[in-house]
Design a protein around this motif. Sequence first.
Motif, PDB file in Angstrom:
ATOM      1  N   PRO A  82      29.341  27.165   8.819  1.00  0.00           N
ATOM      2  CA  PRO A  82      28.221  26.259   9.062  1.00  0.00           C
ATOM      3  C   PRO A  82      28.314  24.977   8.239  1.00  0.00           C
ATOM      4  O   PRO A  82      27.957  23.901   8.709  1.00  0.00           O
ATOM      5  CB  PRO A  82      27.001  27.084   8.654  1.00  0.00           C
ATOM      6  N   ALA A  83      28.807  25.068   7.002  1.00  0.00           N
ATOM      7  CA  ALA A  83      28.927  23.873   6.158  1.00  0.00           C
ATOM      8  C   ALA A  83      29.904  22.875   6.760  1.00  0.00           C
ATOM      9  O   ALA A  83      29.663  21.669   6.762  1.00  0.00           O
ATOM     10  CB  ALA A  83      29.376  24.266   4.752  1.00  0.00           C
ATOM     11  N   ALA A  84      31.011  23.364   7.295  1.00  0.00           N
ATOM     12  CA  ALA A  84      32.009  22.474   7.884  1.00  0.00           C
ATOM     13  C   ALA A  84      31.458  21.777   9.119  1.00  0.00           C
ATOM     14  O   ALA A  84      31.604  20.570   9.283  1.00  0.00           O
ATOM     15  CB  ALA A  84      33.273  23.252   8.220  1.00  0.00           C
ATOM     16  N   ALA A  85      30.811  22.525  10.003  1.00  0.00           N
ATOM     17  CA  ALA A  85      30.288  21.948  11.233  1.00  0.00           C
ATOM     18  C   ALA A  85      29.126  20.989  10.962  1.00  0.00           C
ATOM     19  O   ALA A  85      29.011  19.950  11.591  1.00  0.00           O
ATOM     20  CB  ALA A  85      29.854  23.054  12.180  1.00  0.00           C
ATOM     21  N   TRP A 128      28.253  12.373  13.902  1.00  0.00           N
ATOM     22  CA  TRP A 128      28.607  11.771  15.180  1.00  0.00           C
ATOM     23  C   TRP A 128      29.058  10.349  14.912  1.00  0.00           C
ATOM     24  O   TRP A 128      28.484   9.704  14.029  1.00  0.00           O
ATOM     25  CB  TRP A 128      27.382  11.781  16.102  1.00  0.00           C
ATOM     26  N   PRO A 129      30.032   9.797  15.530  1.00  0.00           N
ATOM     27  CA  PRO A 129      30.868  10.247  16.643  1.00  0.00           C
ATOM     28  C   PRO A 129      32.282  10.626  16.199  1.00  0.00           C
ATOM     29  O   PRO A 129      33.258  10.229  16.823  1.00  0.00           O
ATOM     30  CB  PRO A 129      30.904   9.013  17.529  1.00  0.00           C
ATOM     31  N   TYR A 130      32.404  11.363  15.145  1.00  0.00           N
ATOM     32  CA  TYR A 130      33.712  11.617  14.547  1.00  0.00           C
ATOM     33  C   TYR A 130      34.297  12.990  14.896  1.00  0.00           C
ATOM     34  O   TYR A 130      33.588  13.921  15.257  1.00  0.00           O
ATOM     35  CB  TYR A 130      33.619  11.520  13.020  1.00  0.00           C
ATOM     36  N   VAL A 131      35.605  13.083  14.718  1.00  0.00           N
ATOM     37  CA  VAL A 131      36.323  14.351  14.636  1.00  0.00           C
ATOM     38  C   VAL A 131      36.751  14.437  13.182  1.00  0.00           C
ATOM     39  O   VAL A 131      37.448  13.546  12.677  1.00  0.00           O
ATOM     40  CB  VAL A 131      37.549  14.389  15.584  1.00  0.00           C
ATOM     41  N   CYS A 132      36.282  15.474  12.487  1.00  0.00           N
ATOM     42  CA  CYS A 132      36.487  15.585  11.047  1.00  0.00           C
ATOM     43  C   CYS A 132      37.446  16.714  10.706  1.00  0.00           C
ATOM     44  O   CYS A 132      37.390  17.786  11.313  1.00  0.00           O
ATOM     45  CB  CYS A 132      35.152  15.863  10.347  1.00  0.00           C
ATOM     46  N   PHE A 133      38.262  16.460   9.720  1.00  0.00           N
ATOM     47  CA  PHE A 133      39.161  17.462   9.170  1.00  0.00           C
ATOM     48  C   PHE A 133      38.678  17.782   7.760  1.00  0.00           C
ATOM     49  O   PHE A 133      38.475  16.869   6.956  1.00  0.00           O
ATOM     50  CB  PHE A 133      40.600  16.939   9.164  1.00  0.00           C
ATOM     51  N   GLN A 134      38.481  19.089   7.476  1.00  0.00           N
ATOM     52  CA  GLN A 134      37.855  19.508   6.229  1.00  0.00           C
ATOM     53  C   GLN A 134      38.679  20.559   5.505  1.00  0.00           C
ATOM     54  O   GLN A 134      39.491  21.261   6.116  1.00  0.00           O
ATOM     55  CB  GLN A 134      36.461  20.061   6.535  1.00  0.00           C
ATOM     56  N   ASP A 135      38.393  20.676   4.205  1.00  0.00           N
ATOM     57  CA  ASP A 135      39.024  21.735   3.420  1.00  0.00           C
ATOM     58  C   ASP A 135      38.174  23.009   3.533  1.00  0.00           C
ATOM     59  O   ASP A 135      37.178  23.039   4.274  1.00  0.00           O
ATOM     60  CB  ASP A 135      39.237  21.301   1.964  1.00  0.00           C
ATOM     61  N   LEU A 147      38.002  15.611   4.584  1.00  0.00           N
ATOM     62  CA  LEU A 147      39.221  14.978   4.087  1.00  0.00           C
ATOM     63  C   LEU A 147      39.509  13.683   4.842  1.00  0.00           C
ATOM     64  O   LEU A 147      39.875  12.672   4.243  1.00  0.00           O
ATOM     65  CB  LEU A 147      40.407  15.935   4.211  1.00  0.00           C
ATOM     66  N   THR A 148      39.372  13.736   6.181  1.00  0.00           N
ATOM     67  CA  THR A 148      39.605  12.570   7.029  1.00  0.00           C
ATOM     68  C   THR A 148      38.684  12.639   8.237  1.00  0.00           C
ATOM     69  O   THR A 148      38.236  13.715   8.632  1.00  0.00           O
ATOM     70  CB  THR A 148      41.067  12.489   7.516  1.00  0.00           C
ATOM     71  N   MET A 149      38.423  11.458   8.839  1.00  0.00           N
ATOM     72  CA  MET A 149      37.571  11.361  10.018  1.00  0.00           C
ATOM     73  C   MET A 149      38.228  10.402  11.014  1.00  0.00           C
ATOM     74  O   MET A 149      38.745   9.364  10.613  1.00  0.00           O
ATOM     75  CB  MET A 149      36.185  10.829   9.625  1.00  0.00           C
ATOM     76  N   TYR A 150      38.179  10.755  12.302  1.00  0.00           N
ATOM     77  CA  TYR A 150      38.749   9.915  13.352  1.00  0.00           C
ATOM     78  C   TYR A 150      37.689   9.669  14.416  1.00  0.00           C
ATOM     79  O   TYR A 150      36.944  10.581  14.766  1.00  0.00           O
ATOM     80  CB  TYR A 150      39.964  10.613  13.995  1.00  0.00           C
ATOM     81  N   LYS A 151      37.626   8.447  14.950  1.00  0.00           N
ATOM     82  CA  LYS A 151      36.705   8.155  16.048  1.00  0.00           C
ATOM     83  C   LYS A 151      37.323   7.296  17.145  1.00  0.00           C
ATOM     84  O   LYS A 151      36.772   7.190  18.220  1.00  0.00           O
ATOM     85  CB  LYS A 151      35.413   7.517  15.544  1.00  0.00           C
ATOM     86  N   ASP A 152      38.469   6.672  16.885  1.00  0.00           N
ATOM     87  CA  ASP A 152      39.112   5.825  17.884  1.00  0.00           C
ATOM     88  C   ASP A 152      39.760   6.682  18.963  1.00  0.00           C
ATOM     89  O   ASP A 152      40.297   7.753  18.687  1.00  0.00           O
ATOM     90  CB  ASP A 152      40.168   4.936  17.243  1.00  0.00           C
ATOM     91  N   THR A 153      39.719   6.175  20.206  1.00  0.00           N
ATOM     92  CA  THR A 153      40.358   6.890  21.306  1.00  0.00           C
ATOM     93  C   THR A 153      41.846   6.581  21.341  1.00  0.00           C
ATOM     94  O   THR A 153      42.305   5.594  20.775  1.00  0.00           O
ATOM     95  CB  THR A 153      39.711   6.513  22.655  1.00  0.00           C
ATOM     96  N   VAL A 195      38.613  21.897  11.518  1.00  0.00           N
ATOM     97  CA  VAL A 195      38.419  20.683  12.303  1.00  0.00           C
ATOM     98  C   VAL A 195      37.121  20.837  13.093  1.00  0.00           C
ATOM     99  O   VAL A 195      36.801  21.924  13.574  1.00  0.00           O
ATOM    100  CB  VAL A 195      39.620  20.398  13.236  1.00  0.00           C
ATOM    101  N   THR A 196      36.357  19.742  13.187  1.00  0.00           N
ATOM    102  CA  THR A 196      35.086  19.732  13.907  1.00  0.00           C
ATOM    103  C   THR A 196      35.018  18.499  14.784  1.00  0.00           C
ATOM    104  O   THR A 196      35.287  17.392  14.322  1.00  0.00           O
ATOM    105  CB  THR A 196      33.892  19.713  12.919  1.00  0.00           C
ATOM    106  N   ASN A 197      34.643  18.688  16.039  1.00  0.00           N
ATOM    107  CA  ASN A 197      34.442  17.576  16.965  1.00  0.00           C
ATOM    108  C   ASN A 197      32.932  17.354  17.099  1.00  0.00           C
ATOM    109  O   ASN A 197      32.247  18.097  17.784  1.00  0.00           O
ATOM    110  CB  ASN A 197      35.055  17.894  18.332  1.00  0.00           C
ATOM    111  N   ALA A 198      32.412  16.330  16.433  1.00  0.00           N
ATOM    112  CA  ALA A 198      30.982  16.045  16.468  1.00  0.00           C
ATOM    113  C   ALA A 198      30.607  15.109  17.622  1.00  0.00           C
ATOM    114  O   ALA A 198      29.447  14.726  17.754  1.00  0.00           O
ATOM    115  CB  ALA A 198      30.535  15.439  15.138  1.00  0.00           C
ATOM    116  N   ARG A 199      31.558  14.766  18.456  1.00  0.00           N
ATOM    117  CA  ARG A 199      31.278  13.889  19.592  1.00  0.00           C
ATOM    118  C   ARG A 199      30.502  14.668  20.650  1.00  0.00           C
ATOM    119  O   ARG A 199      30.662  15.879  20.792  1.00  0.00           O
ATOM    120  CB  ARG A 199      32.575  13.316  20.138  1.00  0.00           C
ATOM    121  N   ASN A 200      29.659  13.969  21.414  1.00  0.00           N
ATOM    122  CA  ASN A 200      28.783  14.634  22.382  1.00  0.00           C
ATOM    123  C   ASN A 200      29.452  14.972  23.707  1.00  0.00           C
ATOM    124  O   ASN A 200      29.122  15.979  24.324  1.00  0.00           O
ATOM    125  CB  ASN A 200      27.546  13.772  22.655  1.00  0.00           C
TER     126      ASN A 200
END
Length: 119
Positions: free
Chosen positions: A31-34, A39-46, A52-58, A73-78
Amino acid sequence: MKNRKNRLKSASVALAGLLAATCLSGATASPAAAASCPWPYVCFQDDNGTILTMYKDTGWQTTSARTRTARWVTNARNEDCAWLKFSSGFIDQLRPGQSFGLGSGVVAINITYGCPTSV
């Protein structure tokens, strides 16, 4: 002989349960990672949920060395999918709102507008 068959059957059922539990544990993030990925990122976590890093560009992007050490990894995009390319060459889809544990490093990411209804 009957007792031996029962023990073998019990061991098989226990092993199947263990394998199922192992596979499921990597399917969803803690739950902490998610919760920590905005929004609107895809996040990579420890393992602690620290981003650790976040991406939003297509489009396809090569990931950083820091991304390759991520455990979640979490995709927070809708509505958008992210395609993850692993060091093995395998490509996996991360659907909107989905999170999962990573067993190996992600070397590239492709965020696409929209998401196919079937894979």
